[in-house]
Design an enzyme around this catalytic site. Structure first.
Site, short mmCIF file in Angstrom:
data_model
loop_
_atom_site.label_atom_id
_atom_site.label_comp_id
_atom_site.label_asym_id
_atom_site.label_seq_id
_atom_site.Cartn_x
_atom_site.Cartn_y
_atom_site.Cartn_z
CD GLU A 1 38.62 21.03 -1.21
OE1 GLU A 1 39.16 19.92 -1.00
OE2 GLU A 1 38.49 21.50 -2.34
CB SER B 1 39.71 24.62 -1.87
OG SER B 1 38.63 24.05 -2.57
CE1 TYR C 1 35.95 27.32 -4.85
CE2 TYR C 1 37.69 27.45 -3.22
CZ TYR C 1 37.00 26.74 -4.18
OH TYR C 1 37.37 25.46 -4.47
NE ARG D 1 40.76 21.66 -11.99
CZ ARG D 1 40.56 21.93 -10.70
NH1 ARG D 1 39.34 22.07 -10.21
NH2 ARG D 1 41.58 22.07 -9.88
CG ASP E 1 44.64 21.50 -11.37
OD1 ASP E 1 43.70 21.27 -12.15
OD2 ASP E 1 44.47 21.84 -10.18
CD GLU F 1 45.52 19.60 -7.40
OE1 GLU F 1 45.34 18.80 -6.47
OE2 GLU F 1 44.79 20.59 -7.61
CG ASN G 1 41.95 18.60 -8.23
OD1 ASN G 1 42.19 18.67 -7.04
ND2 ASN G 1 42.64 19.31 -9.13
N GLY H 1 35.61 20.95 -8.35
CA GLY H 1 34.52 21.92 -8.14
C GLY H 1 33.54 21.81 -9.30
#
Ligand code: ATP
Ligand code: MG
Ligand code: MG
Ligand code: MG
Length: 338
Positions: free
Chosen positions: A15, A173, A244, A283, A285, A299, A301, A305
């Protein structure tokens, strides 16, 4: 006096480029009257670059660092706050956090424990199971097991059922993730995942295609949750290209879900953040199966990002916190007495 911030970016994981995108946005947004920011690039082989070389790479997307940097951990001295804006292994997984802890630096985000436990998808599941957070069924497979007893691994996958997701335990990612629709797709998926990690998680698919909800958490020991967002995209899962490539996915904030679902997402995310001992930001999910009302935490994070158009800053913008305000708040949280 201005707050001196060292922004670590790049890093050794798959990443690397995502981190550089995030760093460019943070650099552009930090109010220069309040902060003096020094970016420092860690190249793909782990070397810390000098300031001149860092500036050269950051200013020209697509540019690679010239060889010749070195491991220069003493660079962190003389800063008020370090922001390890790094994703994936050797960045988001507690290793850099351990180094920063040893130097005594204040830094943005989770410490060693929160980073390591959240990065590893299997460890996350184990911790969150004990906190009563709903999650999909899974199996842990080691590289050793796949090499030495593939028949047993195939049987474990069969017991979990198809379709299933095959993921390196410590990445992000969607790097190295495959959706295996049937047993014939398992071996290639495992080979790919094991080329990137020693531990691989097999996960039951929640539905043919679940809805994907994300929520931002901000704070240290009294964290708050943002509104809930939803990601929509074509295709069966949210892979690297979809993430992306401009225009491949759309963000919906707030997510059009019943209020009780949004409330539950925020409540479960806060519970997870605390159970994993996260700090600063995360963050989180989720999968939501609309037909049955089922909600699963996917998960956590700990360094999501962070471009101006990334989900995490967008979620806080919807809560009334602008990108520069959010960045300022994260730097304050790093310096907060706990
Ligand atoms: P991030 O960039 O958010 O850190 P990641 O690489 O950690 O991503 P996951 O979020 O675990 O990976 O999975 C990537 C995507 O794969 C999900 O957003 C989803 O589209 C799909 N996916 C993963 N696991 C499942 C599952 N169990 N059921 C359905 N879809 C899944
Ligand atoms: Mg992730
Ligand atoms: Mg990630
Ligand atoms: Mg994810």
């Amino acid at each position: 006096r201005k707050t001196r911030v060292l922004l670590l970016c790049g890093g050794q994981s798959g990443e690397h480029d995502v981190s550089l995108m995030s760093a460019r946005s943070v650099l552009a947004a930090l109010p220069s009257g309040t902060f003096e920011v020094t970016p420092l690039l860690i190249d793909r082989s782990g070397r810390w670059l000098g300031r001149g070389e860092t500036a050269r790479v950051l200013e020209r997307p697509g540019e690679e660092a010239a060889p010749g940097g070195e491991l220069r951990p003493y660079e962190v001295a003389g800063f008020d706050v370090v922001w390890p804006l790094l994703h994936g292994p050797h960045g988001e997984d507690g290793t850099v956090q351990g180094f920063l802890t040893l130097t005594g630096a204040a830094y943005v985000g989770s410490g060693v424990l929160g980073s390591a436990a959240s990065m590893d998808k299997v460890m996350t599941k184990q911790v969150l199971a004990s906190a009563g957070v709903p999650q999909v069924d899974y199996r842990l497979i080691t590289r050793h097991a796949w090499k030495n007893d593939p028949a047993r691994v195939e049987a474990q996958a069969q017991a979990l059922g198809y379709p299933q997701f095959v993921k390196p335990a410590n990445l992000g990612s969607s790097v190295g993730i495959s959706r295996a629709a049937h047993p014939g797709e398992l071996a290639a998926a495992l080979d790919l995942a094991f080329s990137l990690d020693r531990r691989v998680i097999l996960e039951a698919a929640t539905a043919f295609k679940p809805r994907e909800l994300e929520v931002g958490i901000l704070g240290n020991d009294a964290p708050t949750a943002s509104p809930v967002g939803e990601l929509r995209f074509e295709g069966l899962f949210y892979d690297y290209d979809t993430k992306y490539t401009e225009g491949r996915a759309t963000m919906h904030i707030p997510a059009p879900v019943p209020p009780e679902v949004a409330l539950q997402v925020r409540e479960l995310a806060l519970r997870a953040f605390k159970a994993l001992d996260c700090a600063g930001l995360a963050r989180i999910d989720f999968f939501y199966v609309e037909e049955t009302g089922e909600l699963y935490l996917n998960e956590v994070n700990t360094m999501p990002g962070f471009t101006a158009t990334s989900m995490y800053p967008k979620l806080w913008e919807a809560a009334g916190l602008s990108y520069p305000e959010l960045v300022t708040r994260l730097i304050e949280l790093a310096q907060e007495e706990r």
